[in-house]
Structure formats: C-alpha cells, structure tokens
Write an enzyme that holds these catalytic residues in place. Structure first.
Site, PDB file in Angstrom:
ATOM      1  CG  ASP A 116      53.073 -86.715 -60.426  1.00 56.46           C
ATOM      2  OD1 ASP A 116      52.803 -86.939 -59.225  1.00 56.46           O
ATOM      3  OD2 ASP A 116      52.382 -87.126 -61.370  1.00 56.46           O
ATOM      4  CB  VAL A 166      57.370 -81.253 -56.041  1.00 55.58           C
ATOM      5  CG1 VAL A 166      57.924 -81.177 -54.622  1.00 55.58           C
ATOM      6  CG2 VAL A 166      57.070 -79.857 -56.564  1.00 55.58           C
ATOM      7  CB  SER A 203      45.980 -89.139 -59.302  1.00 55.53           C
ATOM      8  OG  SER A 203      47.378 -88.954 -59.107  1.00 55.53           O
ATOM      9  CG  ASP A 245      58.474 -92.044 -50.022  1.00 59.00           C
ATOM     10  OD1 ASP A 245      59.068 -91.000 -50.364  1.00 59.00           O
ATOM     11  OD2 ASP A 245      57.341 -92.048 -49.507  1.00 59.00           O
TER      12      ASP A 245
END
Length: 250
Positions: free
Chosen positions: A56, A58, A107, A118
């Site tokens: 997360d 990253v 997850s 995104d």
C-alpha cells in the site's frame, strides 16, 4: 495499471458468467509483457519487503509521483521530463502487486486502494495536459479534448465496476482501456517534448493526434460497455424470470 491480472493483490474471486476475452494479439502481448516485468521486478519487490515497505505504501508513493510529474511538468509544456517522471512511478503499479503476492497479503482493501488511486493518477495526467492547453498552449479545442479524455476514462472504468456490482460479468474489454490510454498519451507526450531538444517542430503534432485518438477510442469503448451491460442485464432478467416461472410451476 490496476492490481487486476499482473498487479492485483486482491482475491481472485471467480464470477459466474462469461469472462471478458482479450483479442489474441493483445492477450499474447499482455502475457509476455507480464512475465517479463515479473522477472525484472521480483527482486526489487523482495528487497522492499525485506525493508518493511508495504504494498500500500508503494501504491501511495507511486500515485503521488505520477500526480506530481503530471501537474508540475505538463502545465509548463515540459512533456519529455513529465513523461519520464510519470513512467518511472507508473511501474509502482507492477511492484505493489508483486510484493503482495510474495508476502501473501492479498486483500480487497489493496485492490480497492489501487483501483481508486489509478483514477486519481489518470485525472492528473489529462488534467495536466488540459492546463497546458488552457494556459501557455493556448488551444481551447485541445483543452476540451483533454478534459473529455479525463472524463470518459473515469466513466469507462465506472461502467465496468457498476455492471459487476449488480452481478453482471461485463464480458467486454473495449477498444481502448486504461493501458492503451496511458501508453498512447505518454508516448506521444514524450516524443512531443523532444521538440525542446531541437527535434523538428512537426513532432509536436503527435500529442494532439494522440488526444483525439484516445477521445474517440474511449467513446467507442464506453458505447461497447454500455451495450454489453444492456444485453447482459436483459439476459439475466430473462433467466431470472424463467427460473421464477419454473419454480411456480413446481
């Protein structure tokens, strides 16, 4: 690129119905590109895990880098350096999924976070281009096209997510998806930026052409997905009605 397929660190979660099929050429390219980047990035992903970095983290850093690259360089017309910066951070989308698989930390939250960020990254890229054309680029038409690319990309993603949320497979990929939007736009922007290094001025036309291609392709993709959802919903409703009728007959 979302953490679905090569970079997804959520559960597979099989779904009833038809799976969206890639065209043979795109499927082959996706397969070999995924294998190549997996081999290249696996050692780096393992290194980050050993240092206590989470997937997360990253994802968050990668998105911040893309947003910074797009909103710092693009509005000033520095397309080459903006593209280089964005491309470097875009690879974080491949690293985070690789890390999650190695750590066994798949997850739903990771998949949700990645997909959401995104959209943020995409908005920054096309927003940065729109700011350029609204300001120093001085072209209202291309500003509007960039804004359309931003909006249509968000809606294209929403149609698939919304269709799947009501239990439909949305078995279509469409003409231009996120990967194609980014590759076409960033390659054209990077090449257009070479004009600042003495490359003939005609190369600057690549970015406007790319924006028009992405705009038209996104519109076609949106229509494809809407038509697919309409057909699939009609089939699902008909199947449910037939099942209810059969149950009543018993």
């Amino acid at each position: 690129m979302e953490r679905t397929g090569a970079g997804y660190h959520g559960p597979a979660g099989g779904r009833c119905g038809r799976a969206a099929q890639l065209p043979p050429g795109k499927a082959m390219l996706n397969k070999y590109a995924r294998a190549f980047f997996t081999r290249v990035l696996t050692p780096f992903a393992a290194f980050l895990l050993r240092r206590g970095v989470s997937p997360d983290a990253v994802t968050l850093v990668g998105t911040a880098g893309v947003v910074a690259g797009a909103l710092v360089f693009f509005p000033r017309g520095e397309f080459f350096w903006g593209t280089i910066t964005i491309t470097l951070f875009v690879f974080s989308d491949l690293v985070d999924g690789n890390m999650a698989r190695q750590a066994g930390s798949s997850s739903r939250w990771g998949a949700f976070l990645d997909s959401t960020l995104d959209r943020v990254a995409d908005a920054a890229i096309f927003g940065g281009l729109a700011l350029w054309y609204a300001g120093l680029g001085d072209n209202e038409m291309l500003c509007a096209v960039a804004i359309f690319c931003l909006a249509s990309g968000q809606v294209v993603s929403y149609t698939k997510a919304r269709g799947e949320s009501i239990g439909l497979p949305v078995a279509v990929n469409g003409l231009i998806e996120r990967a194609e939007r980014l590759v076409i736009t960033l390659v054209a922007a990077g090449l257009s930026g070479l004009e600042a290094f003495g490359v003939p001025g005609w190369i600057g036309v690549l970015l406007p052409v790319a924006l028009w291609v992405v705009a038209v392709g996104s519109l076609v993709t949106l229509v494809q997905r809407v038509v697919t959802v309409r057909r699939e919903s009609a089939e699902a409703d008909a199947a449910a009605e037939a099942a209810d009728t059969g149950t009543g007959a018993c």
